[in-house]
Design a protein around this motif. Structure first.
Motif, short mmCIF file in Angstrom:
data_model
loop_
_atom_site.label_atom_id
_atom_site.label_comp_id
_atom_site.label_asym_id
_atom_site.label_seq_id
_atom_site.Cartn_x
_atom_site.Cartn_y
_atom_site.Cartn_z
N THR A 115 -8.40 -1.93 -8.09
CA THR A 115 -9.28 -2.24 -6.97
C THR A 115 -8.88 -1.58 -5.66
O THR A 115 -9.72 -1.41 -4.78
CB THR A 115 -9.35 -3.76 -6.74
N GLY A 116 -7.61 -1.26 -5.49
CA GLY A 116 -7.15 -0.70 -4.22
C GLY A 116 -7.18 0.83 -4.25
O GLY A 116 -6.95 1.45 -5.28
N ARG A 117 -7.48 1.41 -3.11
CA ARG A 117 -7.47 2.86 -2.97
C ARG A 117 -6.67 3.22 -1.73
O ARG A 117 -6.78 2.56 -0.70
CB ARG A 117 -8.88 3.42 -2.84
N VAL A 118 -5.90 4.29 -1.84
CA VAL A 118 -5.12 4.78 -0.71
C VAL A 118 -5.57 6.21 -0.44
O VAL A 118 -5.65 7.03 -1.35
CB VAL A 118 -3.61 4.74 -1.02
N TYR A 119 -5.88 6.50 0.81
CA TYR A 119 -6.32 7.83 1.21
C TYR A 119 -5.33 8.43 2.19
O TYR A 119 -4.82 7.73 3.07
CB TYR A 119 -7.71 7.76 1.87
N ASP A 120 -5.05 9.69 2.04
CA ASP A 120 -4.21 10.40 2.99
C ASP A 120 -5.11 10.97 4.07
O ASP A 120 -5.76 12.00 3.88
CB ASP A 120 -3.44 11.52 2.27
N LEU A 121 -5.18 10.28 5.18
CA LEU A 121 -6.07 10.68 6.27
C LEU A 121 -5.22 11.24 7.42
O LEU A 121 -4.82 10.51 8.32
CB LEU A 121 -6.91 9.50 6.75
N THR A 122 -4.93 12.50 7.36
CA THR A 122 -4.17 13.10 8.44
C THR A 122 -5.13 13.40 9.60
O THR A 122 -6.23 13.91 9.40
CB THR A 122 -3.49 14.40 7.98
N THR A 123 -4.71 13.06 10.78
CA THR A 123 -5.55 13.26 11.95
C THR A 123 -4.76 13.94 13.05
O THR A 123 -3.54 13.82 13.14
CB THR A 123 -6.09 11.92 12.48
#
Length: 135
Positions: A115-123
């Motif tokens: 159910t969990g998702r992890v995204y690599d959101l570099t900003t």
């Protein structure tokens, strides 16, 4: 031809199946060898759908709810659902199984993998809005 009001039951059951909830519960909380009928995972899943659909967690009210919805429950779960699968005695047994903290932690960990998702959101930049309320 059968006409029945199914409400939110198919949606709730489908979401729990996509989360692999019945399978996870069956894997982490094995039932006694004398357990018959729906598996512990399916009883738990149907019980949760009853709680969420009715907004009522009382054990004694689940069996009549199931008895009035045998066809939609059986169709949505692809299981042989019987009224006696969700008696208050059987639900109490489910609660005894689910209270094992060690097994529950393992089950919960596996559940989060579905159910969990992890995204690599570099900003490069972060914008934070201040509150509009004044004090």
């Amino acid at each position: 031809m059968i006409t029945e009001r199914v409400d939110d039951i198919p949606l709730l059951l489908e979401q729990m199946q996509r989360m692999h909830l019945p399978t996870l519960i069956d894997h982490h909380f094995p039932a006694h060898g004398n357990w018959h009928g729906l598996s512990l995972g399916w009883v738990s899943t149907i019980w949760l759908s009853s709680i969420w659909s009715r907004g009522d967690h009382r054990l004694a009210h689940v069996e009549p709810w199931v008895a009035n919805r045998l066809w939609p429950l059986a169709t949505a779960t692809d299981q042989d659902v019987e009224r006696l699968d969700c008696t208050d005695d059987r639900l109490a047994i489910v609660l005894r199984h689910l209270r094992d903290d060690t097994r529950w932690a393992q089950c919960e960990s596996r559940l989060h993998q579905h159910t969990g998702r992890v995204y690599d959101l570099t900003t490069e930049r972060v914008h934070v809005d201040s509150t509009t309320a004044s004090a």
